[in-house]
Structure formats: C-alpha cells, structure tokens
Design a protein around this motif. Structure first.
Motif, short mmCIF file in Angstrom:
data_model
loop_
_atom_site.label_atom_id
_atom_site.label_comp_id
_atom_site.label_asym_id
_atom_site.label_seq_id
_atom_site.Cartn_x
_atom_site.Cartn_y
_atom_site.Cartn_z
N ILE A 18 -7.48 0.80 3.13
CA ILE A 18 -7.46 1.78 2.06
C ILE A 18 -8.78 2.67 1.96
O ILE A 18 -8.66 3.86 2.29
CB ILE A 18 -7.38 1.26 0.75
CG1 ILE A 18 -5.79 0.72 0.52
CG2 ILE A 18 -7.45 2.06 -0.22
CD1 ILE A 18 -5.36 -0.38 -0.59
N ILE A 27 0.83 -1.35 0.01
CA ILE A 27 0.08 0.13 -0.01
C ILE A 27 0.97 1.08 -0.05
O ILE A 27 1.84 1.20 0.87
CB ILE A 27 -0.96 -0.05 1.19
CG1 ILE A 27 -1.89 -1.36 1.13
CG2 ILE A 27 -1.82 1.23 1.34
CD1 ILE A 27 -2.53 -1.48 2.60
N HIS A 32 -7.93 6.53 3.67
CA HIS A 32 -7.71 7.55 2.63
C HIS A 32 -8.15 8.71 2.90
O HIS A 32 -9.46 8.99 3.44
CB HIS A 32 -8.27 7.02 1.00
CG HIS A 32 -8.30 7.88 0.14
ND1 HIS A 32 -6.63 8.28 -0.22
CD2 HIS A 32 -8.95 8.69 -0.82
CE1 HIS A 32 -6.63 9.14 -1.35
NE2 HIS A 32 -7.96 9.26 -1.56
#
Length: 200
Positions: free
Chosen positions: A82, A34, A86
C-alpha cells in the motif's frame, strides 16, 4: 420418521452453514483485502497480481471495471504494498491503493433485485450517486450490491428507487440482509419476500 426429517433439515439449514463459516474464518483473519482504484481498462488481473507480488504473497486478485481487489497473505506485506503502490502509475493511470476494510467498514450495503440484462455497474452507480457517495457497486447475475458511505443517504436512495424503472424494468431496492461469499452457494440470495410467514 418426521423427527429424523426435522433433524436433517436443522443440520442443513443451521449447523452446516455455521461449520462452513468457521472453516472460512481462519482465512478471513489472516488475509488482508486491498482496494485498488482508478485501474486502467487495459490492465489485466495477472498484471495487477504481479505488481503486488513484489511485496509478498497474493492469494487472490479481481478487477471489476475500473477498480480491483487484491488479497495478500500477511499484514506487514500488505502495508508495504500500500505504501509503495499508492499513486503508482500503471498503464497510464495513477492507481489509488488502500485497505478495503477502512473503505467499506462504515458503508451501508444495499440489495438491488431484478436488474435488467445488459445494465452496467457504472449505470447503477450513477443512479445511486444522486443520493450520496457510492463506495462500491457489483452486479451478480440479475441483481446487484451497492455500498453507500452514509446510512441516511442509503435509506433515501432505497425509498426513492425501490419499484423504480431501470432500462424499462422495475427494480427492487432494500437494505441487504446477506453477506454473500463469492465462491459459495450463498452468493445468490432470493429477492426479499414481501412479508414473513410465521412458522406453523
């Protein structure tokens, strides 16, 4: 006997690297890498790791300048992290979180040799950004790797910057022919030779 030496050389140069690659492959398949952008300079690796560990097992975590990479064990846990993190605010900065593979898949990797001592990744990135978008830039010892989004821009940068000077020192710029592994001996490739010698 010369035959035995040749066989040993073949094992060392060809077979062992393949075996090492195969040993690493299962990890490469199961882990998810990631990319974390806009990381505040005060953020530490343990802090970033703890943030992602809320969503699953973190196998590795690195911060380089104002961005980082987190490796998670499972795809579904990485997906949750994620989605949740984010644009999350961490130490006053809104971090960007996305799959590193999508960011790097189409990037062109460039090798930069003879990087002067004290040169920063930011300075090298700035140098290459004149020619197009730079996705990532890492310095290792006295050389660096730059990933550019478009191949034609990368080729133009190579043409213009090869044998140019950075902080008064001549640098060598070419398309990278290696994929170094951070914890292996392959991390330190020699500078590209001027020409190839045919085998006797």
């Amino acid at each position: 006997p010369p035959l035995l030496l040749l066989f040993q050389s073949f094992l060392i140069q060809t077979v062992y690297p393949l075996l090492r690659h195969r040993e690493r492959n299962p990890e490469a398949i199961t882990m998810v890498k990631i990319f974390v952008g806009n990381v505040n300079t005060s953020t530490t690796e343990p802090e970033l790791r703890t943030l992602f560990e809320q969503y699953g097992e973190v196998t590795d975590c690195d911060i380089l300048k104002n961005y980082g990479f987190v490796h998670m064990e499972k795809e579904e846990e990485a997906q949750q992290a994620i989605g949740a993190l984010h644009k999350h605010e961490l130490n006053g900065s809104r971090i960007t979180v996305e799959y590193a593979t999508t960011k790097m898949r189409n990037a062109t990797k460039i090798y930069v040799g003879n990087v002067p001592e004290g040169a920063t990744a930011g300075k090298i990135k700035e140098l290459f950004q004149r020619y197009g978008k730079v996705v990532e830039c890492d310095i290792v010892k006295n050389y660096a790797f730059v990933h550019m989004q478009r191949e034609n821009e990368a080729l133009e940068a190579i043409q213009e910057l090869n044998h140019s000077k950075l902080d008064g020192q001549k640098i060598f710029v070419s398309l990278s022919r290696s994929n170094p592994v951070k914890d292996g001996h392959d991390d330190f490739p020699p500078p590209p030779p001027p020409h190839h010698h045919p085998y006797p």
